[in-house]
Design a protein around this motif. Structure first.
Motif, short mmCIF file in Angstrom:
data_model
loop_
_atom_site.label_atom_id
_atom_site.label_comp_id
_atom_site.label_asym_id
_atom_site.label_seq_id
_atom_site.Cartn_x
_atom_site.Cartn_y
_atom_site.Cartn_z
N UNK A 102 0.75 -1.50 0.15
CA UNK A 102 -0.32 0.16 -0.08
C UNK A 102 0.81 0.98 0.35
N UNK A 103 1.84 1.50 0.71
CA UNK A 103 2.34 2.67 1.42
C UNK A 103 3.19 2.38 0.08
N UNK A 104 4.17 1.97 -0.85
CA UNK A 104 4.58 1.92 -1.65
C UNK A 104 3.50 2.08 -3.42
N UNK A 105 2.86 1.43 -3.41
CA UNK A 105 2.13 1.85 -4.32
C UNK A 105 0.89 3.71 -4.13
N UNK A 106 1.12 4.07 -2.70
CA UNK A 106 0.54 5.38 -2.77
C UNK A 106 1.51 6.39 -3.00
N UNK A 107 3.43 6.03 -2.43
CA UNK A 107 4.02 6.83 -2.87
C UNK A 107 5.08 6.63 -3.79
N UNK A 108 5.23 5.08 -3.40
CA UNK A 108 6.93 5.50 -5.02
C UNK A 108 6.24 4.22 -5.74
N UNK A 109 4.96 4.63 -6.43
CA UNK A 109 4.86 3.24 -7.66
C UNK A 109 6.49 2.65 -8.26
N UNK A 110 6.19 3.24 -8.81
CA UNK A 110 8.15 3.23 -9.75
C UNK A 110 8.74 2.16 -8.23
N UNK A 111 8.87 1.86 -7.71
CA UNK A 111 10.23 1.35 -7.12
C UNK A 111 9.43 0.07 -6.99
N UNK A 112 7.92 -0.39 -7.04
CA UNK A 112 7.54 -1.85 -6.37
C UNK A 112 8.05 -2.33 -8.35
N UNK A 113 7.83 -1.47 -9.48
CA UNK A 113 8.26 -2.03 -10.58
C UNK A 113 9.75 -2.40 -11.02
N UNK A 114 10.74 -1.64 -10.13
CA UNK A 114 11.96 -1.71 -10.17
C UNK A 114 12.71 -2.35 -9.62
N UNK A 115 11.99 -2.99 -8.99
CA UNK A 115 12.77 -4.11 -6.74
C UNK A 115 11.47 -4.88 -6.50
N UNK A 116 12.11 -5.95 -6.62
CA UNK A 116 10.92 -6.78 -5.70
C UNK A 116 10.85 -7.02 -4.96
N UNK A 117 9.81 -5.48 -4.02
CA UNK A 117 9.60 -4.92 -2.54
C UNK A 117 8.82 -5.83 -1.94
N UNK A 118 8.02 -6.14 -1.70
CA UNK A 118 6.93 -7.60 -1.64
C UNK A 118 7.65 -8.13 -0.67
N UNK A 119 8.63 -8.80 -1.68
CA UNK A 119 9.07 -10.30 -1.72
C UNK A 119 10.51 -10.08 -0.91
N UNK A 120 10.75 -8.86 -0.35
CA UNK A 120 11.78 -8.19 0.06
C UNK A 120 11.44 -7.94 1.77
N UNK A 121 10.09 -7.47 1.60
CA UNK A 121 9.89 -7.22 3.14
C UNK A 121 8.43 -8.39 3.96
N UNK A 122 9.01 -9.53 3.05
CA UNK A 122 7.98 -10.63 3.64
C UNK A 122 10.01 -10.90 4.27
N UNK A 123 10.45 -11.17 3.90
CA UNK A 123 11.90 -12.04 4.26
C UNK A 123 12.43 -11.26 5.59
N UNK A 124 12.30 -9.68 5.28
CA UNK A 124 12.96 -8.75 6.54
C UNK A 124 12.67 -9.14 7.44
N UNK A 125 11.03 -9.02 7.51
CA UNK A 125 9.94 -9.48 8.66
C UNK A 125 10.36 -10.72 8.79
N UNK A 126 10.35 -11.79 8.85
CA UNK A 126 11.11 -13.36 9.12
C UNK A 126 11.94 -13.21 10.07
N UNK A 127 12.86 -12.51 8.87
CA UNK A 127 14.52 -12.81 9.96
C UNK A 127 14.02 -12.14 11.37
N UNK A 128 13.53 -10.83 11.03
CA UNK A 128 13.58 -10.17 12.45
C UNK A 128 13.14 -10.54 13.62
#
Length: 424
Positions: free
Chosen positions: A237-263
């Motif tokens: 939601x945040x990237x769609x509203x603020x930085x939609x381009x980042x979603x097209x350039x980096x696998x941010x959702x997959x990364x976010x899930x793994x950051x949460x898992x590791x933390x």
């Protein structure tokens, strides 16, 4: 190169899909080596969107790596999430609240659809699979597995954060309200296939009745699940509203899930031994996505409701992400109908959506196209019924290009249209 007028690329892809359907005990090998053969053929004798050889292949990888990265991260991460959820013992509380007959299985499907409306359909299917494993003591009918996948896909079809395809539409300028009408069709489809699948399951293995023993919920594992889900939702939601381009350039959702898992490892250790099996299923899906990305598809048939209806069936064996991108570029669609078609259509075959592949990592017996079609025959019928009701109640109203005012469907010369095959 063509054979009887059909590009050899499509024929090779068709052979891969046929191999997956026939040799369902060797799906990974068929998909992976099929992808390698198609890539080698196109590097040596073809091109990638007009660019030949290795440079064209590298260019295609650069374009597809975000999709592949997100899928890999989500499939692996949500496999561990589903295990956390099951080991929290929360699913064991469900028998105390669900009806003790087929209606319990139907309510579970409704719950999966609701979860998918605000969560990725992979996670919804995995959580649903974990709950079903407990409720039915590990004996889940293939028809009910198809219904779990269909519920997760239908639940996300009318939400711009519920499915990758609807998120793509949102980024392209389609308003959330424009895809909301997809829930008209999804609701009818869920009622139809949900009742039949729940009865199938109840006859195959009755639902667990009220749990007589005291269940101690592991709130630490539930906390891990909550953090991982919130990471995926908030990032989307945040990237769609603020930085939609980042979603097209980096696998941010997959990364976010793994950051949460590791933390959250200090709270509870994941079951790392699940990763090899989940990785095999992920490589299978990524191989099919790569095969689809290499197909020389440059346009869709002229936008119309029959085309949208057909795209649902095409989505059962052809990646719905490039289909959606082509439709957005072409314009002239009613975006709610398109969201319903490409979002729900992949449920008809187990490898037709990432949710199906993820669920079949948990239930390998689902990896048979024949068994899936025999057990889940109610899913394609539900799809058609839902589409028909949308036509009767909502009506086809083409809306031009994404973000533009409504316009009449664009007309294309038949000579410029490349007919599509089916999807992974």
């Amino acid at each position: 190169m063509t054979v009887v007028g059909i590009p050899l690329d499509f024929l090779l892809f068709a052979l891969v899909l046929l191999g997956v359907a026939v040799f369902h005990h060797h799906t990974l090998r068929v998909a992976f080596w099929g992808m390698v053969i198609i890539a080698a053929y196109k590097i040596l004798f073809g091109d990638f969107a007009g660019t030949p050889g290795v440079p064209g292949f590298v260019q295609m990888l650069h374009h597809e790596w975000v999709t592949l990265g997100n899928l890999l991260g989500l499939l692996l991460g949500f496999a561990l999430l589903a295990d956390h959820f099951e080991r929290s013992h929360a699913p064991e509380m469900l028998p105390n609240y669900l009806p003790d007959d087929w209606k319990g299985g139907f309510v579970l499907l409704l719950m999966i659809a609701v979860i998918s409306s605000f969560l990725d359909n992979i996670a919804a299917a995995m959580i649903g699979g974990a709950m079903a494993h407990v409720l039915y003591k590990g004996r889940v009918h293939v028809g009910y597995l198809a219904a779990i996948v269909a519920a997760s896909n239908a639940g996300g079809a009318g939400s711009v954060v519920g499915d990758t395809t609807t998120t793509m539409m949102w980024i392209a300028g389609v308003r959330p309200g424009q895809v909301l009408e997809a829930y008209v069709g999804a609701a009818v489809a869920i009622v139809f296939f949900g009742i039949i699948a729940a009865r199938q399951q109840q006859a195959f293995q009755p639902i667990m009745k009220d749990n007589p023993r005291a269940v101690r919920i592991d709130y630490g594992r539930l906390g891990v699940v909550a953090v991982m889900l919130l990471a995926a939702i908030s990032t989307n939601i945040f990237l769609n509203l603020r930085y939609p381009r980042m979603l097209n350039e980096w696998p941010m959702i997959g990364v976010a899930v793994w950051v949460a898992l590791v933390l959250t490892i200090p709270w509870r250790q994941p079951t790392w031994s699940l990763l090899p099996g989940a990785l095999r299923g992920s490589i299978f899906l990524l191989s099919l996505v790569m095969c689809a990305a290499m197909m020389p598809v440059k346009a869709l048939p002229a936008a119309s409701w029959p085309t949208a209806l057909g795209l649902g069936f095409v989505s059962a064996v052809f990646d719905n992400i490039p289909l959606t991108a082509l439709a957005l570029r072409q314009g002239g669609y009613d975006w709610g109908f398109l969201a319903y078609a490409v979002g729900f259509g992949g449920s008809m075959i187990w490898f037709g959506s990432s949710a199906g592949v993820a669920l079949c990592n948990m239930y390998p017996e689902g990896r048979s196209v024949g068994a899936w079609l025999r057990g889940g025959w109610h899913v394609p019928i539900g799809y058609v019924l839902g589409f028909a009701l949308m036509m009767a109640v909502v009506g086809w109203e083409p809306e031009g290009h994404a973000g533009s005012k409504p316009a009449a469907p664009s007309v294309q010369s038949s000579a410029s249209v490349q007919t599509l095959p089916h999807k992974p």
